[in-house]
Design a protein around this motif. Structure first.
Motif, short mmCIF file in Angstrom:
data_model
loop_
_atom_site.label_atom_id
_atom_site.label_comp_id
_atom_site.label_asym_id
_atom_site.label_seq_id
_atom_site.Cartn_x
_atom_site.Cartn_y
_atom_site.Cartn_z
N ARG A 238 -4.28 1.83 -4.71
CA ARG A 238 -2.97 2.72 -4.56
C ARG A 238 -2.67 1.67 -4.00
O ARG A 238 -2.64 1.07 -3.01
N SER A 239 -1.52 1.33 -4.81
CA SER A 239 -0.53 0.64 -4.85
C SER A 239 0.84 1.10 -5.02
O SER A 239 1.31 1.73 -6.15
N ARG A 240 2.09 0.41 -4.46
CA ARG A 240 3.34 0.69 -5.34
C ARG A 240 4.32 -0.63 -5.31
O ARG A 240 3.54 -2.06 -4.65
N SER B 163 0.82 -1.10 0.35
CA SER B 163 -0.05 -0.35 -0.14
C SER B 163 0.93 1.10 0.08
O SER B 163 2.30 1.12 0.11
N GLU B 164 0.52 2.76 -0.37
CA GLU B 164 0.93 3.92 -0.01
C GLU B 164 1.87 3.86 0.88
O GLU B 164 2.93 4.96 1.03
N ASP C 189 1.66 3.31 -10.68
CA ASP C 189 0.40 3.56 -11.68
C ASP C 189 -0.23 2.49 -12.25
O ASP C 189 -1.50 1.95 -11.94
N ASP D 156 7.51 5.19 -10.01
CA ASP D 156 5.28 5.51 -10.35
C ASP D 156 4.79 4.70 -11.58
O ASP D 156 3.34 4.43 -11.32
N SER E 181 -1.86 -0.37 -8.92
CA SER E 181 -2.81 0.69 -8.80
C SER E 181 -4.40 0.55 -10.33
O SER E 181 -5.62 0.54 -8.55
#
Length: 275
Positions: free
Chosen positions: A118-120, A40-41, A109, A105, A112
Motif C-alpha cells: 500500500r503506497s501513495r 507508505s500509508e 492504487d 487515489d 500499490s
C-alpha cells in the motif's frame, strides 16, 4: 576539456530516471528532479533499499510540470494531472519531517499494485524550503540530500577495471543514478576535489561525497537486487574517513540556468578529497 556527456533527472524519488539533452537547472537541481515521492500509508518514504521494484516504474513529466505519466511493465500506464494546491500532509524522509501534497487515489492504487504494498504519491509543495547540508549548503526536493549528484566517466572506468580483474561484469552508470556525468577528467574521482564548477552558464558548489548504499545493488532495468557488487569492490578502496563507501560527489546550485549535454565543465576552485 571536460564536458557533460549525460544528463538525467528522476521525477519520482527511487523510480527510473529520464535522460535529457538539456534541462533547466533550478536552485533545487534539474527541473522536476525528485519532486515526487512514493510513501507508505503512514507517510514514510519508499526507497529501492527496501522496495527495489521502484526501479521499474518510469515516470514522465511534461515540461510545465502539470501532467505526470507512470508506466511499468505489464501494467496500463496512468496519466495524472499534478496537484500543487491540495492539503499538505506530513511525510518522513530519513527521519526528518517534511510536507507533501497527496496526488490522489488513482495514483495510490496504481503504485500499490505495482509495488505490492500500500503506497501513495506526494509532491513537494511550492513553499518547500529545505536546507541541505555539506560544505556548500543549498536546497533540493525529495533527493537524499543535495541538489545534484555528479560522477565522472573516469570514476566508473576505474571501478569497472577493478570489477573485471575480479572476474565480475562491468556495471552501467545508471546503477549509481547520477544527474550529471562528466567526461574529460583523466583522473578518477576528480569530482571529489572540485569545489566550484562552471557548467555552461551555471555554477555548482561542492557539498560532500556521495555515500553509497544498497540501491547500488539493484539492477535498474529489472528492479532485481544483484549484490554484492559494486559495494564489495568499492569497500576495498573507497572507504570515507567519516564512514561509509564513497562514489561520486554531491553539489549545491550556486547559479541556476540551463545545462546541456556537451557543455564545457570548468573547475574554478579546488580542494582536498575528504576520502
Amino acid at each position: 576539456m571536460a564536458r557533460v556527456v549525460e544528463l538525467s533527472y528522476y521525477p519520482v524519488k527511487g523510480c527510473a530516471g529520464t535522460s535529457a539533452s538539456e534541462a533547466p537547472l533550478t536552485p533545487a537541481g534539474l527541473a522536476h528532479d525528485r519532486s515526487f515521492m512514493v510513501v507508505s500509508e503512514e507517510g514514510v518514504y519508499r526507497t529501492q533499499r527496501r522496495d527495489p521494484r521502484l526501479a521499474v516504474i518510469r515516470p514522465a513529466i511534461t515540461a510545465d510540470g502539470e501532467h505526470l505519466t507512470l508506466s511499468a511493465p505489464r501494467t496500463e500506464a496512468l496519466r495524472l494531472r499534478v496537484d500543487t494546491s491540495g492539503p499538505r500532509q506530513k511525510v518522513d524522509l530519513f527521519g526528518t519531517a517534511y510536507q507533501g501534497i497527496d496526488q490522489g487515489d488513482a495514483a495510490a492504487d496504481w503504485l500499490s499494485e505495482v509495488l505490492r504494498a500500500r503506497s501513495r504519491l506526494v509532491r513537494v509543495p511550492p513553499e518547500h524550503d529545505r536546507v541541505t547540508d555539506g560544505l556548500t549548503p543549498g536546497t533540493s526536493g525529495y533527493a537524499d540530500s543535495c541538489a545534484l549528484h555528479v560522477v565522472s566517466r573516469a570514476t566508473l572506468d576505474r571501478l569497472n577495471r577493478k570489477l573485471t580483474e575480479r572476474g565480475t561484469a562491468p556495471l552501467p552508470m545508471n546503477r549509481f543514478r547520477p544527474n550529471l556525468v562528466i567526461d574529460g577528467w583523466g583522473e578518477p574521482h576528480t569530482e571529489d576535489r572540485a569545489r566550484r564548477i562552471r557548467v555552461g552558464d551555471t555554477e555548482l558548489g561542492y557539498a560532500k561525497l556521495a555515500i553509497r548504499c544498497a540501491v547500488t545493488l539493484v539492477e535498474q532495468e529489472s528492479g532485481a537486487k544483484a549484490g554484492p557488487e559494486p559495494l564489495r569492490t568499492l569497500a576495498g578502496y573507497r572507504r570515507a574517513s567519516g564512514g561509509g563507501i564513497a562514489f561520486g560527489a554531491k553539489f549545491a546550485v550556486l547559479r541556476p540556468g540551463r545545462v546541456s549535454v556537451g557543455d564545457d565543465v570548468v573547475v574554478t576552485s579546488w580542494g582536498e578529497s575528504e576520502l
